[in-house]
Design an enzyme around this catalytic site. Structure first.
Site, PDB file in Angstrom:
ATOM      1  N   SER A  57       0.841  -1.197   0.000  1.00  0.00           N
ATOM      2  CA  SER A  57       0.000   0.000   0.000  1.00  0.00           C
ATOM      3  C   SER A  57       0.874   1.243   0.000  1.00  0.00           C
ATOM      4  CB  SER A  57      -0.909   0.009   1.229  1.00  0.00           C
ATOM      5  OG  SER A  57      -1.546   1.271   1.295  1.00  0.00           O
ATOM      6  N   HIS A  61      -1.312  -1.119  -4.131  1.00  0.00           N
ATOM      7  CA  HIS A  61      -2.595  -0.658  -3.603  1.00  0.00           C
ATOM      8  C   HIS A  61      -2.513   0.858  -3.405  1.00  0.00           C
ATOM      9  CE1 HIS A  61      -6.292  -1.425  -1.181  1.00  0.00           C
ATOM     10  NE2 HIS A  61      -5.866  -0.469  -0.379  1.00  0.00           N
ATOM     11  N   ASP A  79      -4.594   4.121  -1.928  1.00  0.00           N
ATOM     12  CA  ASP A  79      -5.697   4.515  -1.048  1.00  0.00           C
ATOM     13  C   ASP A  79      -6.123   5.941  -1.354  1.00  0.00           C
ATOM     14  OD1 ASP A  79      -6.118   2.254   0.731  1.00  0.00           O
ATOM     15  OD2 ASP A  79      -4.052   2.602   1.356  1.00  0.00           O
ATOM     16  N   MET A  84      -8.541   8.904  -0.382  1.00  0.00           N
ATOM     17  CA  MET A  84      -9.364   9.368   0.751  1.00  0.00           C
ATOM     18  C   MET A  84      -9.747  10.827   0.519  1.00  0.00           C
ATOM     19  SD  MET A  84      -7.307   7.785   3.968  1.00  0.00           S
ATOM     20  CE  MET A  84      -6.480   6.178   3.888  1.00  0.00           C
ATOM     21  N   HIS A 108      -8.352   1.811  -4.131  1.00  0.00           N
ATOM     22  CA  HIS A 108      -9.346   1.678  -3.056  1.00  0.00           C
ATOM     23  C   HIS A 108      -9.938   3.058  -2.802  1.00  0.00           C
ATOM     24  CE1 HIS A 108      -9.863   0.656   1.540  1.00  0.00           C
ATOM     25  NE2 HIS A 108     -11.024   0.852   0.934  1.00  0.00           N
ATOM     26  N   MET A 158     -11.986   5.456  -0.856  1.00  0.00           N
ATOM     27  CA  MET A 158     -12.642   5.755   0.424  1.00  0.00           C
ATOM     28  C   MET A 158     -13.221   7.156   0.309  1.00  0.00           C
ATOM     29  SD  MET A 158      -9.756   4.062   2.832  1.00  0.00           S
ATOM     30  CE  MET A 158      -8.610   4.041   1.476  1.00  0.00           C
ATOM     31  N   MET A 164     -12.195  -4.841   5.110  1.00  0.00           N
ATOM     32  CA  MET A 164     -11.381  -3.922   5.909  1.00  0.00           C
ATOM     33  C   MET A 164     -11.129  -4.564   7.281  1.00  0.00           C
ATOM     34  SD  MET A 164     -10.569  -1.374   4.054  1.00  0.00           S
ATOM     35  CE  MET A 164      -9.678  -0.557   5.379  1.00  0.00           C
ATOM     36  N   PHE A 194      -6.556   5.486   7.974  1.00  0.00           N
ATOM     37  CA  PHE A 194      -5.152   5.667   8.372  1.00  0.00           C
ATOM     38  C   PHE A 194      -4.406   4.348   8.266  1.00  0.00           C
ATOM     39  CE2 PHE A 194      -7.802   8.688  10.607  1.00  0.00           C
ATOM     40  CZ  PHE A 194      -7.170   9.895  10.297  1.00  0.00           C
ATOM     41  N   ASP A 248      -7.272  -5.725   4.298  1.00  0.00           N
ATOM     42  CA  ASP A 248      -6.627  -4.416   4.226  1.00  0.00           C
ATOM     43  C   ASP A 248      -6.627  -3.778   5.610  1.00  0.00           C
ATOM     44  OD1 ASP A 248      -5.601  -2.010   3.385  1.00  0.00           O
ATOM     45  OD2 ASP A 248      -7.381  -1.391   2.261  1.00  0.00           O
ATOM     46  N   GLY A 249      -5.430  -3.665   6.176  1.00  0.00           N
ATOM     47  CA  GLY A 249      -5.264  -2.994   7.463  1.00  0.00           C
ATOM     48  C   GLY A 249      -4.648  -3.906   8.506  1.00  0.00           C
ATOM     49  N   GLY A 250      -3.490  -3.474   9.022  1.00  0.00           N
ATOM     50  CA  GLY A 250      -2.845  -4.231  10.095  1.00  0.00           C
ATOM     51  C   GLY A 250      -2.266  -5.566   9.659  1.00  0.00           C
ATOM     52  N   GLY A 262       0.869  -1.956   4.273  1.00  0.00           N
ATOM     53  CA  GLY A 262       1.572  -0.690   4.153  1.00  0.00           C
ATOM     54  C   GLY A 262       2.729  -0.621   5.129  1.00  0.00           C
TER      55      GLY A 262
END
Ligand code: DX5
Ligand code: ZN
Length: 224
Positions: free
Chosen positions: A10, A35, A37, A39, A68, A70, A139, A145, A177-179, A199
């Site tokens: 990401s 990826h 993002d 936003m 993606h 958002m 997600m 973030f 996606d995330g963590g 990321g």
């Protein structure tokens, strides 16, 4: 239907002043997708990249671009991101009162069709659009973030989505996606995910970007 596992860096966590060097390292590691993002400061509190950045990245790499969105009213920007060079476009279920129509627009723009769902949105919300999808982005943090912690209660949702895709005999990539780290990537793959967005774990790894990419590969090694 089992899909190929992809580790997808990401760019939110990249050093934007050294983007082409960092992408070159990832190409060297065997990454096949990036990826991006997007936003808008409305759907999520943060503001990041738009079509201008997607087209700049398109010019410096041949990797597939997984975009993606958002943003509110994503249907207004589908064509702009397709023209900028997106290969996959995911809109948020929560930002799309006319999701079916928006997914048709993405398909007509010649781009792979994706939907992202927030942690509170049940898998079942996507049952009636599953035959239209190439990707579901589950997600695993609240969007907005980088650098947040993986929410483990999302794991059963991954399995439910995969079962729903199989019910309609469709090959749908299940993206998380995330963590994502080596450890959470492994749990996600065991639950049925095959696209792993990361990321912070890649770009802020103590052994550098190549080390970060490899650490996730090591985490899922037995599943590859
Ligand atoms: C969060 C974004 C993610 C983000 C993940 O809203 O959708 O793609 O870049 O970042 P990490 O891997 O740091 O959690
Ligand atoms: Zn994302």
């Amino acid at each position: 239907m089992t899909q190929r596992i992809q580790i997808i860096p990401s760019l939110l966590a990249a050093d934007i002043t050294r983007l082409s060097d960092q992408i070159a390292i990832l190409e060297g590691q065997g990454a096949q997708m990036l990826h991006i993002d997007v936003m808008d400061g409305r759907f999520v509190p943060n503001i990041t990249m738009g079509p201008f950045i997607v087209s700049a990245v398109r010019r410096i790499t041949r990797l597939r671009l997984d975009v993606h969105l958002m943003i509110v009213e994503p249907e207004r920007y589908v064509q702009a991101f397709a023209d900028a060079g997106a290969d996959v476009l995911s809109v948020h279920y929560e930002a799309s009162p006319h999701l079916h129509r928006t997914l048709q627009l993405i398909y007509q723009a010649g781009v792979k069709v994706g939907v992202a769902i927030n942690p509170h949105t049940p898998a079942e919300s996507l049952r009636d659009v599953m035959p239209m999808l190439d990707v579901v982005n589950v997600m695993t943090v609240n969007p907005g973030f980088g650098g947040q912690s993986f929410i483990p209660t999302m794991l059963p949702k991954i399995a439910r989505l995969l079962a729903m895709a199989n019910d309609v005999k469709r090959t749908v990539n299940i993206e998380v996606d995330g963590g994502i780290t080596g450890e959470t990537a492994r749990a996600a793959v065991e639950a049925g995910a095959n696209w792993l967005v990361a990321g912070t774990a890649i770009f802020s790894h103590p052994r550098g970007i190549a080390g970060g990419f490899q650490a996730i590969r090591d985490g899922i090694e037995n599943d590859l």
